[in-house]
Write an enzyme that holds these catalytic residues in place. Structure first.
Site, short mmCIF file in Angstrom:
data_model
loop_
_atom_site.label_atom_id
_atom_site.label_comp_id
_atom_site.label_asym_id
_atom_site.label_seq_id
_atom_site.Cartn_x
_atom_site.Cartn_y
_atom_site.Cartn_z
N SER A 1 -1.79 3.62 13.15
CA SER A 1 -1.29 4.31 12.29
C SER A 1 -1.84 5.98 12.95
O SER A 1 -1.33 6.73 11.73
CB SER A 1 -2.09 4.15 10.77
OG SER A 1 -1.77 3.01 10.62
N ASP B 1 5.62 1.64 -3.38
CA ASP B 1 6.12 0.92 -1.64
C ASP B 1 5.04 0.02 -3.25
O ASP B 1 3.97 0.22 -3.84
CB ASP B 1 4.35 1.86 -2.00
CG ASP B 1 3.36 0.47 -1.08
OD1 ASP B 1 4.82 -0.59 -0.58
OD2 ASP B 1 2.68 1.03 -0.24
N ASP C 1 2.54 -4.40 3.98
CA ASP C 1 1.82 -3.03 3.45
C ASP C 1 -0.33 -3.55 3.53
O ASP C 1 -0.55 -4.49 3.46
CB ASP C 1 1.80 -2.07 2.36
CG ASP C 1 0.63 -1.04 2.54
OD1 ASP C 1 -0.04 -0.34 2.56
OD2 ASP C 1 1.80 -0.12 2.60
N HIS D 1 0.80 1.12 -3.19
CA HIS D 1 -0.13 2.15 -2.95
C HIS D 1 0.79 2.93 -4.26
O HIS D 1 0.39 3.84 -4.88
CB HIS D 1 -0.07 2.76 -1.72
CG HIS D 1 -0.82 2.60 -1.01
ND1 HIS D 1 -0.57 1.89 0.35
CD2 HIS D 1 -2.12 2.85 -0.31
CE1 HIS D 1 -1.11 2.10 1.13
NE2 HIS D 1 -2.41 1.99 0.74
N CYS E 1 -0.65 4.59 3.96
CA CYS E 1 0.86 3.61 3.37
C CYS E 1 2.15 2.68 4.87
O CYS E 1 2.95 4.51 4.64
CB CYS E 1 1.70 4.27 2.50
SG CYS E 1 2.94 3.30 1.52
#
Length: 667
Positions: A328, A352, A365, A371, A384
């Site tokens: 990430s 999401d 996710d 989220h 996310c």
């Protein structure tokens, strides 16, 4: 009857013989004169030179090797003088082993010394002296000197030795020197300045000692020495002084280096800290490390086996040669690409649900249930995955490649160390050129999705990740990362900067940079690393990352406790601080550390606290300084994966498989 002699005839033959003999003598004498003239006139210079060479010996004077300092003047590599017991095999009378046994009665010669001597003797020419014992004490020198007449071909020499006072600290940066072997000798012979290495026994083998060998070595001097018929020196006729090698003044802050290395503890991984405005590398950590002093005189077999066979791979230069998915930590760069390319606005949001379907492939996710509504700020702060699955799908692999390339992802940085790996920034062209079968050459749309969260084929070095973070912190101005800041003339002390100016600039809009920087500040204030950076006296910007090492089975949840330690996720973190005017940018990978917020971010916090506040772990902080501390010169096997292994992990090589799932990053 008496025969009368012919007097006239005999007289004729007598004169003939006399003339012939006279002519012969004259010719011989002429030849002698001609030979003398040839030797004394025409060949005088050649033979005079040969005679002079027999009388005069040219002895090389080896220069002092340049020293290595950190940016604040701390000595990292130095020279010291000591006595060495050396044997010239061609001058030894009788059996070598018997003579060494006799030597051992005067001077301690351990089995490892004998073994190393045999190895060096095999690699050297017969007329060269080979050391059998180094660093003799004064008492040992005195004992041998008294008995020297018993050991023809054995001498005591005063030599300069290299020492690394801090041992394993920054060993992958400094490297080490070692005795010249046959392979090195061949390379030296092929060099234009091979004569400069006459008399030299040691050469840089790894690290900066190798990449700056020419500068550190200096210029060899010479002495003309008159020698006796027995080869002993009588007097020195002339001397050309050696020029000492240049000193290296590094950009490294060795105290910051120590803090970062200690913060790793027993964990494996890498950390690179860069000053964004200059490209100075402030810390360069590869854990575990090794002691370079072991290699100077030839490492013993036991130590070599321990280093070379260790599963922790202490000899691997991880920041330079280890490649890892960025996880990430890639998301801020993806978000910047979306802004610059006009594919997203900061306010534009998605809903999401906790997954993203592409065909029959489910990309999950990290947060079950999702989220909710996520804009760009929340996508970075709360990491996310779904936001970036969708974004990667919209951009496509080639657009991502072209945007990321100027940041140095998948490119050689040009750092002043050898053996840098390029890493892998995937594209359709790369795949066409890397595989043989038509099926493998094709890029499938499903392969693009994971790229958005720093997975898939993505594989970068920690150095590249730190470099990209420094470029982001420096508003797109690219400075070449370097470890040597200044070359200092060993005689005049004149100094020369190694990187005096910027390399290039990436045309980025300042408003977009400010948006991305603000999202990274949010990560440290209220996002995935908020707990780690709570209470800091400076504002930092960061991004956590977690990258999977191996794939998990369909519908199976990741549980670190049930997975072998070396197969657990890698933990990553990138940061720069102070956020408003960055003085330091950092990237870190903790191999198999798990979540970036738990394993990687705390190490970065300790490094930033020390560099910006002068606070060591466990100490109370000092007031915030306006300037950084620097005062002077202002794989694991599973994680270091090849593209082929990454391909094998990707279940969607021929397109997403029905019912397959991809796990998201939990930071």
């Amino acid at each position: 009857m008496t025969e009368l002699k012919n007097t006239e005839r005999e007289l004729y033959y007598f004169h003939l013989r006399l003339t012939t003999m006279g002519l012969l003598v004259f010719i011989c004498f002429g030849l002698l004169v001609a030979r003398v003239v040839w030797l004394q006139v025409y060949k005088h210079a050649d033979y005079a030179a040969q005679a002079e060479d027999n009388r005069i010996s040219i002895v090389p004077v080896v220069p002092n090797r340049g020293l290595i300092y950190d940016r604040n003047g701390v000595v990292l590599a130095r020279n010291y003088s000591a006595y060495t017991l050396e044997i010239t095999p061609s001058k030894v009378h009788g059996d070598m082993e018997s003579m060494i046994d006799e030597l051992a009665t005067l001077i301690e010669i351990a089995p490892k010394d004998r073994k190393n001597f045999k190895k060096l003797m095999e690699e050297s020419k017969n007329f060269e002296s080979v050391p059998i014992r180094t660093r003799l004490s004064d008492e040992e020198v005195a004992r041998f000197t008294v008995q020297r007449f018993r050991f023809p071909g054995v001498e005591i020499q005063a030599r300069l030795f290299r020492q690394y006072p801090l041992g394993s600290v920054a060993a992958h940066v400094i490297g080490f020197i070692g005795r010249i072997n046959q392979k090195d000798a061949q390379k030296i012979e092929d060099m234009e300045d091979s004569a400069n290495y006459n008399g030299t026994d040691y050469i840089g083998k790894e690290g900066l000692e190798k990449s700056y060998e020419k500068q550190l070595h200096g210029t060899t001097g010479y002495e003309e020495v008159e020698v006796s018929a027995g080869g002993r020196a009588v007097r020195t006729l002339s001397r050309t002084a050696a020029v000492p090698g240049q000193n290296l003044i590094l950009s490294i802050d060795i105290e910051l280096q120590k803090v970062a290395e200690e913060a790793f503890g027993d964990q494996r991984g890498a950390l690179v800290a860069i000053e964004p405005a200059t490209g100075d590398i402030l810390a360069y950590v590869s854990r575990p490390s090794f002691d370079p002093n072991l290699f100077v005189e030839g490492i013993d077999q036991q130590s070599w086996d321990e280093l070379n066979t260790s599963l922790d791979r202490p000899l691997l230069n991880r920041p330079l040669s280890g490649t890892y998915p960025p996880g990430s930590t890639y998301k801020p760069f993806m978000a910047l690409a979306a802004l610059e390319l006009g594919r997203r606005t900061p306010q534009q949001s998605i809903s999401d649900p906790g997954y993203f379907y592409f065909g029959n492939h489910k990309f999950r996710d990290d947060k079950e249930g999702g989220h909710g509504h996520v804009d760009m700020y929340r996508s970075v702060v709360h990491s996310c995955d779904t936001y970036y699955y969708i974004l990667a799908n919209e951009l496509g692999v080639d657009v991502i490649h072209d945007f990321m390339k100027p940041f140095g992802f998948g490119q050689l940085t040009g750092i002043d160390l050898e053996h840098e790996r390029r890493g892998l920034l995937p594209s359709t062209e790369w795949k066409r050129n890397s595989y043989k079968s038509p099926l493998q050459k094709k890029w499938y749309a499903g392969e693009t999705i994971s790229l958005g969260i720093g997975q898939g084929y993505n594989a970068f070095t920690p150095l590249q990740l730190a470099h990209a973070t420094a470029i982001l912190a420096n508003d797109g101005v690219v400075m070449k990362p370097h470890l040597v800041k200044v070359l200092e003339n060993g005689s005049t002390r004149e100094r020369t900067l190694t990187v005096p100016k910027e390399s290039y600039r990436i045309p980025l809009k300042q408003e977009h940079l400010d948006i991305i920087k603000n999202t990274m500040v949010g990560v440290a204030r209220e996002g995935t690393s908020a707990k780690v950076f709570a209470g800091t006296q400076y504002v930092s910007a960061g991004k956590t990352g977690t990258a999977q090492v191996v794939s998990i089975k369909q519908n199976e949840k990741y549980n670190a406790k049930t997975i072998a330690e070396r197969l657990r996720d890698n933990a990553l973190y990138i940061a720069f601080a102070p956020a408003e005017k960055p003085k330091i940018a950092i990237a870190i990978v903790v191999e198999n550390g798990g979540f970036g917020a738990l394993a990687a971010a705390p190490i970065v916090r300790k490094a930033l606290d020390f560099y910006l506040l002068g606070k060591r772990p466990g100490e109370k902080s000092s007031p915030v300084s306006e300037a950084p501390r620097s005062a002077m010169l202002r794989e694991d096997t599973a994680s270091l994966r090849s593209a082929a292994e990454l391909k094998a992990d990707d279940e969607s090589l021929g397109g997403p498989k029905a019912g397959a799932e991809t796990r998201g990053n939990k930071d």
